[in-house]
Each structure stands twice: as structure tokens, then as C-alpha cells.
Design an enzyme around this catalytic site. Structure first.
Site, PDB file in Angstrom:
ATOM      1  CG  ASP A 198      -2.326   0.593   0.810  1.00 28.55           C
ATOM      2  OD1 ASP A 198      -2.324   1.753   0.359  1.00 28.55           O
ATOM      3  OD2 ASP A 198      -3.358  -0.085   0.925  1.00 28.55           O
ATOM      4  CG  HIS A 271      -4.579   1.885  -2.068  1.00 32.98           C
ATOM      5  ND1 HIS A 271      -4.588   2.592  -0.895  1.00 32.98           N
ATOM      6  CD2 HIS A 271      -5.871   1.801  -2.467  1.00 32.98           C
ATOM      7  CE1 HIS A 271      -5.844   2.917  -0.580  1.00 32.98           C
ATOM      8  NE2 HIS A 271      -6.632   2.452  -1.533  1.00 32.98           N
ATOM      9  CD  GLU A 335     -10.251   3.454  -0.701  1.00 32.64           C
ATOM     10  OE1 GLU A 335     -11.107   3.821   0.098  1.00 32.64           O
ATOM     11  OE2 GLU A 335      -9.101   3.061  -0.334  1.00 32.64           O
TER      12      GLU A 335
HETATM   13  C1  ACM Z   1     -11.039  -0.748   0.897  1.00 30.97           C
HETATM   14  O1  ACM Z   1     -11.479  -0.686   2.057  1.00 30.97           O
HETATM   15  N1  ACM Z   1     -10.385   0.285   0.378  1.00 30.97           N
HETATM   16  C2  ACM Z   1     -11.204  -1.938   0.079  1.00 30.97           C
END
Ligand code: ACM
Ligand code: ZN
Length: 559
Positions: A198, A271, A335
Site C-alpha cells: 500500500d 495504493h 480507490e
Molecule cells: C477498501 O477498504 N479500500 C477496500
């Protein structure tokens, strides 16, 4: 008066320490509740004592036998001998030849001479072992255990029973991960979804891309508290860590002996700031980038117009498939802001080259994300793997055969099932275990910055199959998972507090078909908590209505 109290206390202590081989009684009302428990009338009970032996009928049962012996040693203070020959009596025999299409099914027969645990596979036998283990009261140290004669037949409702763990936001060493795996085994969970990469840290060694761990595993400091636009307070303490490939192999093996598959996640194409800090040429702007010190969603993502990201993805996934035998590989997809792609000449050129336009499938940039995800999917499909992605993979056109992990509520899972895709349900409002567990936030350790409290009762109440699906569509709901994001969870003791006893409620949702009965579940959960005590696990007490006095302090300083 005082003396009488002391005497009573001393007697109570001697009763639980079982100095004269006190007997305690096993109770088959465990978590998750077995499908059927039939008591056999008229027979004598079986007594587990230091002379009891465990019979491993063949080599496929050796590891199961060792684990059972270890559980009894920790619960009862004596270690049964393991043998391949069946003695005359006083033994627990393990087999894996039950005839059942559900390979995780098992049957237990308790008679006066022995307990027989028979699985439809070694995994099934393992779940039978878990049921026997959980039948033993947690405070029965050095006692004999009386098992009433019974037959138990059991099989899980869902084939994918998951728990997600984030090792990026905070790093947990290999021994802590093994403790987590043991916690999952206790709850009959068979998949650990491991979030390894991440913005805040890359945690898996990739030999062909050494900067990922040399640079990407360390951040210069960490935001204090939730962060946000007005919070620029960092602790300035360098923080990091990663798993070597040798450690990963060892953890995968440890999990597999507990019939748990580790599903690694490489989160694409967002991410990715830790990867960009390691290889800035993979980003739209070229950087410089830092391993992120904040929580949230970074605008800096892989540049989809840059050919080198596809070679990067291949290199990483190639080593990931070597390390993880799992049929499923998670490729993220959540995201991923499009602000860089909208301005990046390379991304815009790629959009033109692919002929992408805003249409009913989504914006051109959302379709560009699908293009990246399709590349990763094809790479993995050619190697015989199946991909899982967060529900954003439905945007911009989903790749055939991709499995949708529904986290932004249940709609993504429902849409996936209706479109003929398999889905795993992990809706945040029921199954995000980084959310606090009670309205009394003051008394809780810091939880996620969003979301309402997720109580044990709420987790227990969750029904994974959305309404109004046809039976064929409902069969696409292959499982259920809870997620633990660790922005605010720096230690394994704290992680245990977030997981337990909510994992007990999750286990019941994942495994059991029984009609919901929260008061009855709570009784079973109390007994499960006595095993948490025996194992030394830290757990939240809200569901048991005792005051959770200084848990927040304890969890912050533990380990
Ligand atoms: C998430 O909680 N971004 C999958
Ligand atoms: Zn770009």
C-alpha cells in the site's frame, strides 16, 4: 469472616487447578454451531485423560494429530501420545474417508472407548478437531474431560471463509502473523487475505525489484491520529519492515498445515505510492515520491500510459505466484483516483490508442483502469490462477471470471452475482473490524475515521446472500470475509482486541446454517472466550456486559 472468604477463594482456586484430577465436562455447543449434534442415550461417557492416545491412521493425519495434541497440551496441561496403531480403548482416532461432496465436512462419534473424527478430507478432520477442542472448557487446566456420547455431523455453509489482514499500514512480524493464523484456525476460517502492499509500505520481497523493499518498506514517520487537511503532526520516527521470501514460504506452510490458504493482495493500480517511491518512473509525474506518512487515498498511482508498468506488474505477479500456491490472487482495484491520468499525456495517449470514450461502462479513465486490471488478470489466468478484485472492478467493464469482493456495501456483490460472477461479501457496515465496537468511542482505542460502530450483534445479524437473487445467482455468493485495516492498529494485541470476539460472530455467519438466535450464540461465545483466555488472546468484552476498564491503554502498549 475475612478468613472464611479467603478459605472459599483458596478452595475455588484448587478446584480449577485440578490437583486431584478433577473432571470437567465438554460441551458441544461451540462456535460455529455444528449442523447436527445427536446425544447417544445409554452409553458411558468418554474421558480424556493423560493416558489418552491420538491415532493418526496415515501420514495425511500426522499434522492434524500434532495440532490436536498441542491444543490439549495447552488447554489441559498433558500431551497425548500420537500413535499409528489403534489401542484397545481410550483414544481419539483421526480419519479422512467420510463420503461427502463437501470436502470440509466431518463427523464425530463419541463412545465410551474412543472419539472418532472422520473428515471428507484432512481439512474436514481438522474442523472436527476444532469442534472437539472448543468443547473443552477453557479453564480446565490439568483436568480430565468428560465427553458425553454423541454423534456430530457438520459441514460449512460457505466455501470461502476469509479474514483480511493489513500488514502495510503497520508491519507485524512473522511470529505475529502466525498467531493471527492460529486465531483464524480456531474460528474455522480457511482463507487469510493478506494485504501486503500500500502507499505506506511495501512488505513483500521481490527479487527482480529490490527497491520495493529497500526503499518502499520504510517511511520517514507517521501522521499522528486520524490526520486530515488540518493535521500535519507527524511522529518523525522511521517505520518499516518486510517479509523475506523465506519468511513468506514458512508462513504459507504454517497456514496450510492449519488448512488456511493465504490469498496475497497486490493492490493495483492505486495504493501504489510506496512502489512509486521505489521506482518513480512508474508514476505519471515521475516524482519525487515518498513512502506515504499519511492515511487516506493518494492521487499518485501507476501511470497506465507507461509501458514499463506492465512489465513491473508481470515481474511482481510472477514472484507472487511462485510464493503463494493459492488459486486466488487479489489484485486490488479499489480507490484509484483518476486526477493524474486526466492530465497525463501518456495516459491520454493510451486512452486514444485504445479508442476509449466515456460510455455506459464508465468514463474513459475508468475503462483505462479496467485495461490495467485485464492485463494483470490475463497474466494470472495463464498461470492457472483466479483473480479477486474490490468491487470497483465492476466500473469500466469487469474482466470475465474475476471475483468481486463487495466492500462498499452489498450492492457490488449483488450486481456481480446477477452478472454471473462469483462474489465474496465483506460489506464495511457489518464486517470492517477496524471500525470501533461500541458507541462509547472515548473508551475505545482509535478506530477508523469513518463508519458506525460494528458490534458483535451486528456482525452476527449479517445475512450474506442479498435478497431477490435467484438460486443460481445466490450460488455465486461463495463466501464472507471480515477486514482489518491497520492504520490505527500498531500491535498484535491491539489487532486481537479488534478481531475478538467479532471473529466468533463472523465464524457463525460463514459456517452455520442455523436460524439466528443471538442469546444462544452469546452463551456459546462466552465459552469461546474462555479459550481466548486459555490462549492468552486479548479481546473486547462489550458483548459480555462487563466493563472494559483499561483496554485502550493496554492495547496501545502491548507487545
Ligand atoms: C477498501 O477498504 N479500500 C477496500
Ligand atoms: Zn500517466
Amino acid at each position: 469472616m475475612k478468613f472464611i472468604h479467603l478459605l472459599a477463594a483458596a478452595m475455588a482456586i484448587s478446584a480449577v487447578s485440578c490437583s486431584e484430577r478433577v473432571k470437567v465436562t465438554a460441551d458441544y455447543q461451540v462456535v460455529p454451531l455444528p449442523q447436527t449434534i445427536t446425544e447417544t442415550a445409554g452409553e458411558q461417557a468418554f474421558v480424556l485423560n493423560p493416558d489418552t492416545r491420538i491415532v493418526a491412521t496415515d501420514s495425511s493425519m500426522t499434522s492434524n494429530a500434532e495440532l490436536l495434541a498441542g491444543y490439549i497440551a495447552r488447554m489441559n496441561g498433558f500431551t497425548p501420545e500420537i500413535t499409528s496403531d489403534t489401542p484397545g480403548d481410550n483414544y481419539i482416532i483421526l480419519n479422512a474417508n467420510l463420503d461427502n461432496v463437501n470436502k470440509e465436512a466431518y463427523e464425530i462419534n463419541v463412545s465410551s472407548s474412543h472419539i472418532a473424527i472422520n473428515g471428507a478430507s484432512p481439512a474436514g478432520t481438522f474442523y472436527g478437531i476444532q469442534t472437539i477442542r472448543k468443547s473443552i472448557p477453557g479453564n480446565s487446566g490439568n483436568c480430565d474431560v468428560v465427553f458425553s456420547p454423541a454423534t456430530i455431523s457438520d459441514a460449512p455453509r460457505f466455501s470461502y471463509r476469509g479474514a483480511h489482514f493489513d500488514s502495510s499500514r503497520h508491519f507485524f512480524d512473522a511470529d505475529s502473523i502466525k498467531i493471527f493464523i492460529d486465531m483464524l484456525a480456531l474460528h474455522n476460517i480457511n482463507h487469510m487475505h493478506w494485504h501486503l502492499t500500500d502507499d505506506q509500505g511495501w512488505r513483500v520481497e521481490i527479487n527482480r525489484r529490490p527497491e520495493l523493499t529497500r526503499t518502499g518498506s520504510m517511511r520517514a514517520g507517521t501522521i499522528i491520529g486520524h490526520g486530515g487537511p488540518d493535521n500535519n503532526s507527524f511522529d518523525s520516527i522511521p517505520y518499516g519492515g518486510y517479509y523475506t521470501q523465506e519468511q513468506i514460504r514458512d508462513i504459507v506452510d504454517y497456514a496450510s498445515r492449519r488448512h488456511i490458504t493465504i490469498v496475497p493482495e497486490i493492490d493495483l493500480p492505486g495504493h501504489m505510492q510506496a512502489a512509486l517511491a521505489s521506482y518513480p518512473e512508474l508514476g505519471c509525474t515521475g516524482g519525487p515520491y515518498e513512502v506515504w506518512q499519511r492515511w487516506g487515498i493518494s492521487d499518485d498511482v501507476l501511470c497506465a500510459g507507461n509501458d514499463s508498468i506492465y512489465a513491473f506488474i508481470d515481474d511482481v505477479l510472477d514472484e507472487i505466484t511462485e510464493l503463494f500456491p493459492s488459486e486466488y490472487i487479489h489484485i486490488g482495484g479499489d480507490e484509484c483516483p483518476k486526477v493524474r491520468w486526466e492530465k497525463c499525456p501518456k495516459c491520454q495517449a493510451r486512452i486514444r490508442q485504445l479508442g476509449l470514450r466515456d460510455n455506459e461502462h464508465g468514463t474513459a479513465e475508468q475503462q483505462l483502469q479496467s485495461h490495467v486490471m485485464r492485463h494483470a488478470t490475463e497474466f494470472l489466468t495463464q498461470r492457472g490462477r483466479k483473480v479477486i478484485g474490490w468491487d470497483e472492478i465492476l466500473e469500466g467493464g469487469i474482466t470475465p471470471d474475476a471475483i468481486v469482493m463487495s466492500w462498499r456495501g452489498t450492492e457490488g456483490g449483488k450486481a456481480a452475482a446477477e452478472a454471473g460472477h462469483d462474489a465474496i461479501m465483506t460489506p464495511s457496515q457489518y464486517l470492517y473490524f477496524d471500525f470501533v465496537q461500541s458507541d462509547d468511542r472515548e473508551s475505545e482505542p482509535l478506530g477508523a475515521s469513518w463508519g458506525d460502530p460494528v458490534t458483535v450483534e451486528l456482525v452476527y445479524s449479517y445475512e450474506p446472500v442479498p435478497e431477490n437473487l435467484t438460486p443460481e445467482q445466490a450460488a455465486h455468493i461463495i463466501g464472507v470475509q471480515a477486514n482489518l485495516w491497520t492504520e490505527y492498529v500498531p500491535t498484535m494485541r491491539h489487532a486481537q482486541y479488534m478481531e475478538l470476539p467479532r471473529l466468533g460472530a463472523l465464524a457463525e455467519v460463514q459456517w452455520s446454517n442455523a436460524a439466528k438466535d443471538y442469546p444462544a450464540f452469546l452463551q456459546r461465545l462466552k465459552r469461546l472466550a474462555s479459550i481466548y483466555d486459555a490462549e492468552g488472546y486479548n479481546y473486547a468484552r462489550h458483548a459480555f456486559e462487563t466493563k472494559n476498564e483499561d483496554c485502550a491503554n493496554e492495547t496501545q502498549t502491548a507487545q
